[in-house]
Design a protein around this motif. Structure first.
Motif, PDB file in Angstrom:
ATOM      1  N   ARG A   1       0.836  -1.184   0.000  1.00  0.00           N
ATOM      2  CA  ARG A   1       0.000   0.000   0.000  1.00  0.00           C
ATOM      3  C   ARG A   1       0.882   1.249   0.000  1.00  0.00           C
ATOM      4  O   ARG A   1       2.090   1.157  -0.049  1.00  0.00           O
TER       5      ARG A   1
ATOM      6  N   PHE B   1       1.119   5.816   6.165  1.00  0.00           N
ATOM      7  CA  PHE B   1       1.048   5.077   7.419  1.00  0.00           C
ATOM      8  C   PHE B   1       1.904   5.712   8.506  1.00  0.00           C
ATOM      9  O   PHE B   1       2.998   6.213   8.250  1.00  0.00           O
TER      10      PHE B   1
ATOM     11  N   TYR C   1      -3.054   2.909  10.048  1.00  0.00           N
ATOM     12  CA  TYR C   1      -3.660   3.875   9.160  1.00  0.00           C
ATOM     13  C   TYR C   1      -3.835   5.231   9.823  1.00  0.00           C
ATOM     14  O   TYR C   1      -3.558   6.274   9.228  1.00  0.00           O
TER      15      TYR C   1
END
Length: 122
Positions: free
Chosen positions: A27, A32, A97
Motif C-alpha cells: 500500500r 502510514f 492507518y
C-alpha cells in the motif's frame, strides 16, 4: 494489505550498535504511521519508537535510538546505539492507518512484521 519484513537483528556487545530495517509493500507507505515495538521473553510487547511527520520514543531509548523512514523506498529504520543488555528482545515493525490514535498502543496498529531478534551481551 501491507506486508512488513524486518532485518538487521543480531548479537552485539553492550555499548555496540545495530541498525534494523523494515521493508514494506502493498500500500502507500507514506500514508502510514510506522512504529517499532519489542518483546522480551515473559513480557508484554512494548512501544519503542514511532514516526509520521515527527518522531516519538520511549524514555529508556531517547538519545540512543533513532527512527527514520524513506518513503520513496518503502523503508523504515531503527538505528540503535549504546545498546544495553536490557534492550535484548524481538523487535517488530508495525503500521497503522490512523494518525489520531495513540502511537504507543499495540492494539492501534493494523499490520505487523514477523520480528527480528536483538541480543545484547554484557
Amino acid at each position: 494489505q501491507v506486508q512488513l519484513v524486518e532485518s538487521g537483528g543480531g548479537l552485539v556487545q553492550a555499548g555496540g550498535s545495530l541498525r534494523l530495517s523494515c521493508a514494506a509493500s502493498g500500500r502507500t507507505f507514506s500514508s502510514f504511521v510506522m512504529g517499532w515495538f519489542r518483546q522480551a521473553p515473559g513480557t508484554e510487547r512494548e512501544f519503542v519508537a514511532a514516526i509520521y511527520y515527527t518522531t516519538y520514543y520511549r524514555d529508556s531509548v531517547k538519545g540512543r535510538f533513532t527512527v527514520s523512514r524513506e518513503n520513496n523506498k518503502n523503508m523504515l529504520y531503527l538505528q540503535m546505539n549504546s545498546l544495553k543488555p536490557e534492550d535484548t528482545a524481538i523487535y517488530y515493525c508495525a503500521a497503522k492507518y490512523s494518525a489520531y490514535t495513540d502511537y504507543s498502543r499495540t492494539k492501534n496498529y493494523d499490520y505487523w512484521g514477523q520480528g527480528t531478534q536483538v541480543t545484547v551481551s554484557s
